[in-house]
Design a protein around this motif. Structure first.
Motif, PDB file in Angstrom:
ATOM      1  N   UNK A   1      69.829 -10.810  35.292  1.00  0.00           N
ATOM      2  CA  UNK A   1      68.899 -11.931  35.357  1.00  0.00           C
ATOM      3  C   UNK A   1      67.548 -11.512  35.924  1.00  0.00           C
ATOM      4  N   UNK A   2      67.578 -10.574  36.859  1.00  0.00           N
ATOM      5  CA  UNK A   2      66.338 -10.093  37.452  1.00  0.00           C
ATOM      6  C   UNK A   2      66.601  -8.720  38.052  1.00  0.00           C
TER       7      UNK A   2
ATOM      8  N   UNK B   1      64.579 -14.179  44.418  1.00  0.00           N
ATOM      9  CA  UNK B   1      63.891 -15.423  44.050  1.00  0.00           C
ATOM     10  C   UNK B   1      64.470 -16.040  42.779  1.00  0.00           C
ATOM     11  N   UNK B   2      65.295 -15.299  42.062  1.00  0.00           N
ATOM     12  CA  UNK B   2      65.956 -15.842  40.876  1.00  0.00           C
ATOM     13  C   UNK B   2      66.826 -17.046  41.260  1.00  0.00           C
ATOM     14  N   UNK B   3      67.219 -17.131  42.538  1.00  0.00           N
ATOM     15  CA  UNK B   3      68.059 -18.237  42.994  1.00  0.00           C
ATOM     16  C   UNK B   3      67.250 -19.429  43.492  1.00  0.00           C
ATOM     17  N   UNK B   4      65.921 -19.293  43.538  1.00  0.00           N
ATOM     18  CA  UNK B   4      65.085 -20.430  43.957  1.00  0.00           C
ATOM     19  C   UNK B   4      65.060 -21.441  42.821  1.00  0.00           C
ATOM     20  N   UNK B   5      65.324 -22.667  43.155  1.00  0.00           N
ATOM     21  CA  UNK B   5      65.338 -23.712  42.140  1.00  0.00           C
ATOM     22  C   UNK B   5      63.943 -24.311  42.003  1.00  0.00           C
TER      23      UNK B   5
ATOM     24  N   UNK C   1      65.974  -0.535  42.188  1.00  0.00           N
ATOM     25  CA  UNK C   1      67.338  -0.387  42.707  1.00  0.00           C
ATOM     26  C   UNK C   1      68.096  -1.706  42.771  1.00  0.00           C
ATOM     27  N   UNK C   2      67.394  -2.831  42.807  1.00  0.00           N
ATOM     28  CA  UNK C   2      68.050  -4.118  43.020  1.00  0.00           C
ATOM     29  C   UNK C   2      68.132  -4.920  41.724  1.00  0.00           C
ATOM     30  N   UNK C   3      69.273  -5.608  41.562  1.00  0.00           N
ATOM     31  CA  UNK C   3      69.410  -6.478  40.397  1.00  0.00           C
ATOM     32  C   UNK C   3      70.363  -7.620  40.715  1.00  0.00           C
ATOM     33  N   UNK C   4      70.199  -8.703  39.956  1.00  0.00           N
ATOM     34  CA  UNK C   4      71.113  -9.843  40.018  1.00  0.00           C
ATOM     35  C   UNK C   4      71.734  -9.945  38.635  1.00  0.00           C
TER      36      UNK C   4
ATOM     37  N   UNK D   1      68.574 -10.831  54.187  1.00  0.00           N
ATOM     38  CA  UNK D   1      67.949 -11.530  53.059  1.00  0.00           C
ATOM     39  C   UNK D   1      69.009 -12.159  52.160  1.00  0.00           C
ATOM     40  N   UNK D   2      70.045 -11.403  51.860  1.00  0.00           N
ATOM     41  CA  UNK D   2      71.110 -11.902  50.978  1.00  0.00           C
ATOM     42  C   UNK D   2      71.835 -13.070  51.637  1.00  0.00           C
TER      43      UNK D   2
END
Length: 136
Positions: A114-115, A125-129, A103-106, A49-50
Motif C-alpha cells: 500500500x505504501x 500515514x497510509x493509516x490516517x483516515x 526499507x519500510x512498507x505497509x 511510531x508503530x
C-alpha cells in the motif's frame, strides 16, 4: 532485556571487540559476511511510531491484536482484527531495500504493497483516515 536504539548483539561478540554491549560498533562488511548475523529488529523509535498508530486503531475498534517477527532479512509488525486470523496489515522493515524503494512498507492481507518509503513516519500515514464533511 530493555529496549534501546542499538541493535542487539550477543555479549560475547561485544566483548570480542573490546566493548560493552551498549557500545557495540560493528563494521558493515563484517556484519554482511557473518555466518549467523543477528535478526533485523525494530528500534525503539520505530516501535514507538508503530505503537502510536496501533493504539489509535485499537481505540477506533479497527485492530485488536498484533505480532512482531524478527527474521534474518526483515522485521514485521502484523496487525489483526481477531487473533488467529490472517493479518490485516504487515508493517515491514527490510534493510536490503533501503537504497532502492525504501526499507519500510505497509502490506495488506492480499500481499499488495500500500505504501513504501525510506522513512517510517510517512509510510505509516497510509493509516490516517481522510475526514469527510457530513452535512445534516
Amino acid at each position: 532485556m530493555p529496549m534501546t536504539d542499538q541493535p542487539d548483539f550477543p555479549r560475547d561478540e561485544a566483548h570480542h571487540h573490546g566493548q560493552t554491549t551498549s557500545e557495540v560498533v560493528v563494521d558493515f562488511h563484517e556484519y554482511k559476511q557473518a555466518k549467523n548475523p543477528p535478526p533485523v529488529t525494530f528500534h525503539r523509535r520505530e516501535l514507538d511510531q508503530i505503537l502510536k498508530v496501533y493504539g489509535r486503531m485499537v481505540g477506533e475498534g479497527e485492530w485488536r491484536d498484533y505480532a512482531i517477527d524478527h527474521a534474518r532479512d526483515r522485521a514485521v509488525f502484523s496487525v489483526f482484527k481477531r487473533a488467529g486470523e490472517v493479518p490485516l496489515y504487515r508493517i515491514e522493515k527490510n534493510p536490503k531495500l533501503a537504497a532502492k524503494q525504501g526499507a519500510y512498507s505497509v502490506v495488506n492481507a492480499n500481499g499488495m504493497i500500500l505504501k513504501r518509503g525510506h522513512e517510517l513516519g510517512p509510510v505509516l500515514k497510509v493509516f490516517d483516515k481522510v475526514l469527510k464533511l457530513v452535512e445534516t
